[in-house]
Each structure stands twice: as structure tokens, then as C-alpha cells.
Design a protein around this motif. Structure first.
Motif, PDB file in Angstrom:
ATOM      1  N   ALA A 183       0.836  -1.204   0.000  1.00  0.00           N
ATOM      2  CA  ALA A 183       0.000   0.000   0.000  1.00  0.00           C
ATOM      3  C   ALA A 183       0.868   1.250   0.000  1.00  0.00           C
ATOM      4  CB  ALA A 183      -0.930  -0.009   1.202  1.00  0.00           C
ATOM      5  N   HIS A 184       1.904   1.248   0.817  1.00  0.00           N
ATOM      6  CA  HIS A 184       2.785   2.419   0.905  1.00  0.00           C
ATOM      7  C   HIS A 184       3.458   2.697  -0.436  1.00  0.00           C
ATOM      8  CE1 HIS A 184       5.743   5.252   2.479  1.00  0.00           C
ATOM      9  NE2 HIS A 184       6.667   4.540   1.855  1.00  0.00           N
ATOM     10  N   MET A 185       4.046   1.661  -1.040  1.00  0.00           N
ATOM     11  CA  MET A 185       4.767   1.855  -2.297  1.00  0.00           C
ATOM     12  C   MET A 185       3.826   2.211  -3.447  1.00  0.00           C
ATOM     13  SD  MET A 185       7.778  -1.030  -2.512  1.00  0.00           S
ATOM     14  CE  MET A 185       9.326  -0.810  -1.606  1.00  0.00           C
ATOM     15  N   ALA A 186       2.670   1.542  -3.517  1.00  0.00           N
ATOM     16  CA  ALA A 186       1.724   1.826  -4.602  1.00  0.00           C
ATOM     17  C   ALA A 186       1.230   3.264  -4.511  1.00  0.00           C
ATOM     18  CB  ALA A 186       0.558   0.844  -4.555  1.00  0.00           C
ATOM     19  N   ASN A 187       0.910   3.718  -3.306  1.00  0.00           N
ATOM     20  CA  ASN A 187       0.475   5.108  -3.135  1.00  0.00           C
ATOM     21  C   ASN A 187       1.574   6.085  -3.534  1.00  0.00           C
ATOM     22  OD1 ASN A 187      -2.182   4.738  -2.189  1.00  0.00           O
ATOM     23  ND2 ASN A 187      -1.467   4.318  -0.122  1.00  0.00           N
ATOM     24  N   GLU A 188       2.796   5.784  -3.146  1.00  0.00           N
ATOM     25  CA  GLU A 188       3.918   6.667  -3.465  1.00  0.00           C
ATOM     26  C   GLU A 188       4.155   6.730  -4.972  1.00  0.00           C
ATOM     27  OE1 GLU A 188       8.043   5.442  -2.373  1.00  0.00           O
ATOM     28  OE2 GLU A 188       7.945   7.197  -1.067  1.00  0.00           O
ATOM     29  N   MET A 189       4.103   5.573  -5.641  1.00  0.00           N
ATOM     30  CA  MET A 189       4.318   5.555  -7.085  1.00  0.00           C
ATOM     31  C   MET A 189       3.208   6.296  -7.823  1.00  0.00           C
ATOM     32  SD  MET A 189       5.712   1.625  -7.488  1.00  0.00           S
ATOM     33  CE  MET A 189       5.827   1.676  -9.278  1.00  0.00           C
ATOM     34  N   ALA A 190       1.965   6.131  -7.363  1.00  0.00           N
ATOM     35  CA  ALA A 190       0.857   6.848  -8.002  1.00  0.00           C
ATOM     36  C   ALA A 190       0.988   8.351  -7.784  1.00  0.00           C
ATOM     37  CB  ALA A 190      -0.468   6.349  -7.446  1.00  0.00           C
ATOM     38  N   ARG A 191       1.310   8.730  -6.554  1.00  0.00           N
ATOM     39  CA  ARG A 191       1.432  10.157  -6.241  1.00  0.00           C
ATOM     40  C   ARG A 191       2.527  10.827  -7.062  1.00  0.00           C
ATOM     41  NH1 ARG A 191       2.125   9.476  -1.279  1.00  0.00           N
ATOM     42  NH2 ARG A 191       4.403   9.598  -1.239  1.00  0.00           N
ATOM     43  N   ASP A 192       3.645  10.092  -7.266  1.00  0.00           N
ATOM     44  CA  ASP A 192       4.771  10.640  -8.025  1.00  0.00           C
ATOM     45  C   ASP A 192       4.631  10.412  -9.527  1.00  0.00           C
ATOM     46  OD1 ASP A 192       5.814  11.374  -5.607  1.00  0.00           O
ATOM     47  OD2 ASP A 192       7.241   9.710  -5.482  1.00  0.00           O
TER      48      ASP A 192
END
Length: 322
Positions: free
Chosen positions: A293-302
Motif C-alpha cells: 500500500a505504501h509503495m503503490a500510493n507513493e508511485m501513483a502520487r509521483d
């Protein structure tokens, strides 16, 4: 019965388009360039067998719709957008309007029930895509997908049977299910792999990570005493005939498509995050789902492309955090 499809992306656009083709009264609610394209040129619905342009009425907000007796609202947006959408709907629609949640996860029905008494869950198995404004694809024909429906939190009634019948008119498999949320919890286990596709890439590269996320999910559902019915994929294989559209195969699930469209968000908080929440409540470790969840959110945000992290690299990061 008019269907108002609120969130006419991949799933909502395909369902709305197929219902419209079958002769049902349909209005779409879409945003931005997607709404403009549908308004100006129609909704293009592509399948393995055909490409059609459908002149479906489209609005940009619920206040533009003009609700009437017998309207059925079908929510199709991602869960991170549902609370805002329900607030907008509650300001425009009568409180007795039927609201159906054709969405992944198990939080949407709870959000809708805060404002509307007549809420229905739809367990969606629909290989769809939406990457360009005004265009949606369905990768199975002649049966487009399976849309089982039931009253929330449980049971069936005349409306559930009528909605299921309309879905069947549109070329979908659809069964009224009193235990539809059991099926949605089962689908949740499969959708834990969406974030793995985002982080490690679709296909074989993400399957090991997805299996570990699912194992955590199973442990959490058992610890919480939540009933679930896992999807029998052999049944879907018998019903669906998944083929390329325009010579292109479907690349990844809905979360990967969110990255491809650079939307800035994914629904990992309500898929993998649901398992993390249950794990914290019931004392079950969920390191894989937490990091996904943390990585997917970060990749989407960036606004990064999917598949930047090798499975070995991801598992090493999980071990380092444990």
C-alpha cells in the motif's frame, strides 16, 4: 428504471454502455476530458468483436441529472473518491434512491449507507480498461463479465432481481445473491494483487508477492471471523472469453491503469489497507500488504510507471522493516 452511472470509467463505462445498447435508459456522470469527449462525440465502447459509438446522455455532476422515481445510481469510481461522490449525490438525489456499488473493496457500501437506505453491493468480475478520454474497452465477448448483486448488508429483494435482470440484458452474467458481501470479501483477496502489479509489474513478476499478500489477507479474515466466498475461477473461465481488443491484450488491472493514466492515486488503502486495518485490530502481522500500500500510493502520487521494483527487492524491503 433509469441507470445513472456515476463514475463512467472502465467498469462504469462498460456497464453503462452495454445497458444502453440493450435499450435501457442510461445517464453517465463523468469528469473533465472524459465527459467532454462523451458529450461531443459519444462513448466509444470497444470489445473483441466490435467498436461502437454510443450517444449516451452525460452530465458532469449529480446536480445536473434531475432524479426521478425508480432511478438506480451505479457507483463506478475508485473507493478513494467515494466519500466525496456520496456527499455530492446526497445533495442532489432523493434519500430513497437505489445506490449500487460496482466497485472493488468492501468500504463503499458502508459509505453509501450513511446517506442512503437502499444500498446494494455488486461483485464485479469484468476485464475492462479505460486509458483515453471517451473510450472504454471490455476484453470478453459475448459475455462481458459477471455482476452478481445483493442488498447491503445482506439479502435480496425485487430491486436486486430487477438490477440483475438488467445486467443480463446487457450481456453480463448476474445472479441475485443474499450473501453478496461474502463474495466481495473473496474478491478482495484477489484484488490484493493489484498493488503488487503496480509495484512489481503485471504478470509473472508480481505473482509471488501477490500470493504472500493473499496469505496475509486470509489470516486476517479468519482472525476477524469474516465470512467470505472465494471466486471459482474455473466458472469464470467457462463464462468469459477474454481476447485482445484491436490487437492489444489488457495490460494489468485497474490500479496499473490508474498509473498509466497518471491519475495521482490508487485504491490500495481500501484493498491492501483493508487487510492492514483488520490485522491491526486482530493482532495479525501484515508487512507485505502494508508495504505494498505504501509503495503503490507513493508511485501513483509521483506519477511513476508500474513495475519499477523487482520482487526480490520488494521482499528484502519487507524483511528489513520486520
Amino acid at each position: 428504471m433509469r441507470f445513472i452511472v456515476y463514475g463512467a470509467g472502465a467498469v462504469g463505462g462498460v456497464i453503462g454502455g452495454r445497458l444502453f445498447q440493450a435499450g435501457h435508459d442510461v445517464t453517465l456522470i463523468a469528469r473533465g476530458a472524459h465527459r467532454t469527449a462523451i458529450h461531443d462525440r459519444g462513448l466509444v465502447l470497444e470489445s473483441p468483436d466490435e467498436s461502437v459509438t454510443l450517444r449516451i446522455p452525460v452530465a458532469g455532476h449529480p446536480r445536473e441529472v434531475g432524479f426521478g422515481t425508480g432511478d438506480v445510481v451505479l457507483l463506478g469510481m475508485k473507493t478513494q473518491d467515494t466519500a466525496e461522490a456520496v456527499r455530492a449525490l446526497a445533495a442532489s438525489a432523493p434519500p430513497d434512491v437505489i445506490v449500487t456499488c460496482a466497485q472493488n473493496g468492501v468500504e463503499n457500501e458502508r459509505l453509501a449507507l450513511r446517506s442512503f437506505a437502499r444500498v446494494y453491493g455488486v461483485c464485479v468480475v469484468l476485464p475492462a480498461a479505460h486509458l483515453r478520454p471517451g473510450v472504454v474497452q471490455v476484453y470478453s465477448a459475448p459475455v462481458g463479465g459477471v455482476l452478481d448483486v445483493g442488498r447491503y448488508p445482506g439479502g435480496t429483494d425485487d430491486a436486486a432481481h430487477a438490477i440483475a435482470a438488467a445486467f443480463r440484458d446487457g450481456g453480463f452474467g448476474a445472479t441475485p445473491r443474499p450473501d453478496v458481501m461474502d463474495h466481495k470479501y473473496g474478491k478482495l483477496l484477489a484484488n490484493l494483487g493489484n498493488a503488487a502489479e503496480v509495484v512489481c509489474g503485471p504478470g509473472e513478476s508480481s505473482r509471488r508477492v501477490a500470493a504472500l499478500a493473499r496469505a496475509e489477507g486470509l489470516a486476517c479474515l479468519h482472525a476477524a471471523g469474516i465470512a467470505f466466498t472465494e471466486a471459482d475461477m474455473s466458472v469464470y473461465a467457462d463464462v468469459l472469453d477474454i481476447r485482445p481488443v484491436g490487437g492489444r491484450s489488457r495490460f494489468g488491472g485497474s490500479s496499473v491503469q490508474s498509473l498509466q493514466r497518471a491519475t495521482g492515486s490508487v485504491e490500495a488503502d481500501y484493498l491492501n489497507g483493508e487487510i492492514v486495518l483488520l490485522g491491526r485490530k486482530h493482532g495479525v502481522p501484515t508487512p507485505v500488504n502494508e508495504l505494498l500500500a505504501h509503495m503503490a500510493n507513493e508511485m501513483a502520487r509521483d506519477r511513476r510507471p508500474p513495475g519499477l521494483v523487482a520482487p526480490e527487492e520488494f521482499l528484502a524491503a519487507v524483511a528489513a522493516r520486520s
